[in-house]
Structures are given as C-alpha cells and as structure tokens.
Design an enzyme around this catalytic site. Structure first.
Site, PDB file in Angstrom:
ATOM      1  N   ASP A 102      83.635  44.585  46.108  1.00 21.27           N
ATOM      2  CA  ASP A 102      84.244  43.743  45.076  1.00 21.27           C
ATOM      3  C   ASP A 102      84.293  42.274  45.467  1.00 21.27           C
ATOM      4  O   ASP A 102      84.123  41.911  46.628  1.00 21.27           O
ATOM      5  CB  ASP A 102      85.693  44.190  44.834  1.00 21.27           C
ATOM      6  CG  ASP A 102      86.602  43.773  45.984  1.00 21.27           C
ATOM      7  OD1 ASP A 102      86.264  44.079  47.142  1.00 21.27           O
ATOM      8  OD2 ASP A 102      87.623  43.103  45.739  1.00 21.27           O
ATOM      9  N   GLY A 139      86.413  49.812  49.382  1.00 24.62           N
ATOM     10  CA  GLY A 139      84.997  49.520  49.229  1.00 24.62           C
ATOM     11  C   GLY A 139      84.032  50.685  49.391  1.00 24.62           C
ATOM     12  O   GLY A 139      82.954  50.693  48.807  1.00 24.62           O
ATOM     13  N   ARG A 158      83.116  46.342  41.382  1.00 26.20           N
ATOM     14  CA  ARG A 158      82.952  47.562  42.184  1.00 26.20           C
ATOM     15  C   ARG A 158      82.099  48.595  41.464  1.00 26.20           C
ATOM     16  O   ARG A 158      81.471  49.446  42.084  1.00 26.20           O
ATOM     17  CB  ARG A 158      84.318  48.212  42.476  1.00 26.20           C
ATOM     18  CG  ARG A 158      85.205  47.428  43.414  1.00 26.20           C
ATOM     19  CD  ARG A 158      86.370  48.301  43.873  1.00 26.20           C
ATOM     20  NE  ARG A 158      87.456  47.522  44.460  1.00 26.20           N
ATOM     21  CZ  ARG A 158      87.486  47.121  45.724  1.00 26.20           C
ATOM     22  NH1 ARG A 158      86.500  47.404  46.547  1.00 26.20           N
ATOM     23  NH2 ARG A 158      88.515  46.417  46.169  1.00 26.20           N
ATOM     24  N   GLU A 160      82.067  53.423  56.099  1.00 25.35           N
ATOM     25  CA  GLU A 160      82.365  52.036  55.709  1.00 25.35           C
ATOM     26  C   GLU A 160      81.325  51.542  54.711  1.00 25.35           C
ATOM     27  O   GLU A 160      80.157  51.912  54.780  1.00 25.35           O
ATOM     28  CB  GLU A 160      82.288  51.136  56.949  1.00 25.35           C
ATOM     29  CG  GLU A 160      83.606  50.925  57.659  1.00 25.35           C
ATOM     30  CD  GLU A 160      84.531  49.947  56.948  1.00 25.35           C
ATOM     31  OE1 GLU A 160      84.355  49.693  55.738  1.00 25.35           O
ATOM     32  OE2 GLU A 160      85.443  49.443  57.613  1.00 25.35           O
ATOM     33  N   THR A 200      87.498  44.374  60.999  1.00 34.13           N
ATOM     34  CA  THR A 200      88.173  45.503  60.349  1.00 34.13           C
ATOM     35  C   THR A 200      87.758  46.824  61.000  1.00 34.13           C
ATOM     36  O   THR A 200      88.596  47.679  61.302  1.00 34.13           O
ATOM     37  CB  THR A 200      87.810  45.549  58.848  1.00 34.13           C
ATOM     38  OG1 THR A 200      88.031  44.267  58.299  1.00 34.13           O
ATOM     39  CG2 THR A 200      88.636  46.570  58.114  1.00 34.13           C
ATOM     40  N   ASP A 233      80.851  43.383  58.461  1.00 40.01           N
ATOM     41  CA  ASP A 233      80.597  41.947  58.324  1.00 40.01           C
ATOM     42  C   ASP A 233      80.941  41.298  59.674  1.00 40.01           C
ATOM     43  O   ASP A 233      80.143  41.370  60.605  1.00 40.01           O
ATOM     44  CB  ASP A 233      81.464  41.455  57.151  1.00 40.01           C
ATOM     45  CG  ASP A 233      81.278  39.995  56.809  1.00 40.01           C
ATOM     46  OD1 ASP A 233      80.274  39.395  57.224  1.00 40.01           O
ATOM     47  OD2 ASP A 233      82.142  39.428  56.115  1.00 40.01           O
ATOM     48  N   THR A 234      82.129  40.727  59.822  1.00 36.19           N
ATOM     49  CA  THR A 234      82.502  40.196  61.141  1.00 36.19           C
ATOM     50  C   THR A 234      82.707  41.341  62.135  1.00 36.19           C
ATOM     51  O   THR A 234      82.575  41.145  63.345  1.00 36.19           O
ATOM     52  CB  THR A 234      83.817  39.395  61.070  1.00 36.19           C
ATOM     53  OG1 THR A 234      84.871  40.278  60.677  1.00 36.19           O
ATOM     54  CG2 THR A 234      83.716  38.237  60.093  1.00 36.19           C
ATOM     55  N   GLY A 235      83.060  42.512  61.619  1.00 38.43           N
ATOM     56  CA  GLY A 235      83.321  43.663  62.483  1.00 38.43           C
ATOM     57  C   GLY A 235      84.796  43.813  62.841  1.00 38.43           C
ATOM     58  O   GLY A 235      85.192  44.816  63.443  1.00 38.43           O
TER      59      GLY A 235
HETATM   60  P1  IMP Z   1      84.809  42.532  58.372  1.00 42.59           P
HETATM   61  O1  IMP Z   1      86.162  42.795  58.973  1.00 42.59           O
HETATM   62  O2  IMP Z   1      84.538  41.047  58.298  1.00 42.59           O
HETATM   63  O3  IMP Z   1      83.682  43.265  59.051  1.00 42.59           O
HETATM   64  O4  IMP Z   1      84.828  42.996  56.865  1.00 42.59           O
HETATM   65  C1  IMP Z   1      85.631  44.032  56.491  1.00 42.59           C
HETATM   66  C2  IMP Z   1      85.678  44.326  55.037  1.00 42.59           C
HETATM   67  O5  IMP Z   1      85.563  43.164  54.238  1.00 42.59           O
HETATM   68  C3  IMP Z   1      84.544  45.217  54.598  1.00 42.59           C
HETATM   69  O6  IMP Z   1      84.818  46.570  54.870  1.00 42.59           O
HETATM   70  C4  IMP Z   1      84.519  44.925  53.125  1.00 42.59           C
HETATM   71  O7  IMP Z   1      85.479  45.716  52.459  1.00 42.59           O
HETATM   72  C5  IMP Z   1      84.881  43.461  53.070  1.00 42.59           C
HETATM   73  N1  IMP Z   1      83.648  42.637  52.994  1.00 42.59           N
HETATM   74  C6  IMP Z   1      82.949  42.072  53.999  1.00 42.59           C
HETATM   75  N2  IMP Z   1      81.861  41.415  53.532  1.00 42.59           N
HETATM   76  C7  IMP Z   1      81.877  41.593  52.202  1.00 42.59           C
HETATM   77  C8  IMP Z   1      80.984  41.202  51.141  1.00 42.59           C
HETATM   78  O8  IMP Z   1      79.942  40.544  51.318  1.00 42.59           O
HETATM   79  N3  IMP Z   1      81.358  41.579  49.893  1.00 42.59           N
HETATM   80  C9  IMP Z   1      82.470  42.324  49.627  1.00 42.59           C
HETATM   81  N4  IMP Z   1      83.305  42.725  50.586  1.00 42.59           N
HETATM   82  C10 IMP Z   1      83.017  42.373  51.857  1.00 42.59           C
HETATM   83 MG    MG Z   2      85.580  48.064  53.718  1.00 45.59          MG
END
Ligand code: IMP
Ligand code: MG
Length: 177
Positions: free
Chosen positions: A160, A44, A166, A100, A108, A104-106
């Site tokens: 994506d 991403g 993308r 990054e 990752t 989002d949730t954090g």
């Molecule tokens: P997290 O672990 O929920 O913070 O999200 C991790 C990864 O999910 C991000 O680095 C993105 O690659 C993908 N992601 C989270 N939210 C979105 C979104 O709204 N659109 C596309 N990819 C997302």
């Molecule tokens: Mg990402």
C-alpha cells in the site's frame, strides 16, 4: 510524491504468479513430511500468503498472522517497529516460515526474526516476494526470494501507500511527482 499518483505497472500479474509458483515448489520440496507454520506479516503479505498457501496444498500447514507496523502512513520508515497483532499460536519447537511482502531496509524483518527466535522455534526461515536490495541497512538472509525490484515505491498485490492500492493485481510503482 503522494498516494494520489497513478500507479504504473512494474510486474504483470502473470509474472507475479510464476514467481509465486516457483517459490511454492521450492518450499513444497523442503517441507515435505514436516508440520509448517506459515507466518503472514500483516498487512502487506496478505495477498501473497493467500496465493502461496493455496499452492502448498500437499503440506501439513498452519497459517498464522502477525501484525507489524513500521511505516506511519507515508513512504519513509519511522525506524521503529511495533507489534500491532500477536501470533495466535505457539511456535515453540515448530518449523516456522515467515512470509513477507518486501524486504526494503530490512529493519522490520530483522526485528521480527529476532522476536520470533526468542520463542525457540525448531527452525525459522524467511520467504519474501520482493527484495529492494539497494536500500538495505541491515543484513538479511532471504531463504526463499521472489523478485528483485528497483528503488521505487511499490504498491499493489498487498502493498500500500497510505492504505491505498493493496487490491491491485499487478505489482506497480508510484511515479515521483
Ligand atoms: P523495511 O523495514 O524498510 O525493510 O520495510 C518494512 C515494511 O515496509 C515492508 O514489509 C512493507 O510493508 C513496507 N514497505 C517497504 N517498502 C515498501 C514499498 O516500496 N511499498 C510499500 N510498502 C513498503
Ligand atoms: Mg511488510
């Protein structure tokens, strides 16, 4: 809701560029006279990293890539993070800035920062273009933060939905169907 919805523009490309320039200026100031390793989180962050890195032309910079996957081709996180491509350089004793696309949730980002910290870098900071604060499940300190986005599914500028969109130059969202 699926990847065939038509993307709607949320943030125009000019606004995105201004946000990237602001981040580059802050990072440029903080890392003068230092050797920096920029860690682009694939896939991403590839567009963001390429724009950001080219605005850091005055820094001593190495760009490396790490592949992570936490989404199984749909809009919900599996909660399980996998390294799909390791770094190609050693970061031990070096100044590292993780780049990054979105926090989002954090989950990752937390996984990645903990993983990289074990390699004993001299410093480890985080730059994220987008922050979806409303969805956070674990505390993340974003040292260099671009733009806050609402709780919508974002695509474009590297992000994506099932590997589509993308390449869109604006930051868009997919309408709920
Ligand atoms: P997290 O672990 O929920 O913070 O999200 C991790 C990864 O999910 C991000 O680095 C993105 O690659 C993908 N992601 C989270 N939210 C979105 C979104 O709204 N659109 C596309 N990819 C997302
Ligand atoms: Mg990402």
């Amino acid at each position: 809701m699926d990847s065939s919805s038509v993307p709607q523009i949320l943030i125009e490309r000019q606004q995105v560029q201004l946000a990237v320039e602001k981040l580059a200026s802050e990072i440029g100031q903080d890392y003068q006279e230092r050797d920096l390793v920029l860690v682009c989180v694939l896939k991403g962050a590839f567009v963001f990293t390429s724009d950001l890195a080219r605005l850091l032309e005055n820094l001593s910079l190495e760009v490396d890539f790490i592949g992570l996957s936490s989404y199984c081709n749909n809009r919900e996180s599996s909660g399980e993070v996998k390294i799909t491509q390791p770094l190609s350089c050693s970061i031990k004793g070096r100044d590292v800035l993780v780049v990054e696309d979105i926090v989002d949730t954090g989950i990752t980002t937390r996984f990645l920062l903990d993983y990289l910290a074990k390699e004993k870098p001299a410093s480890l900071k985080l730059c994220a273009l987008l922050d979806k604060t409303s969805r956070r499940q674990t505390a993340i300190n974003i040292d260099y933060k671009g733009l806050e986005v609402p709780d919508k599914f974002i695509v474009g500028y590297g992000l994506d939905c099932a590997e589509k969109y993308r390449h869109l130059p604006d930051i868009c969202f997919l309408e709920d169907k």
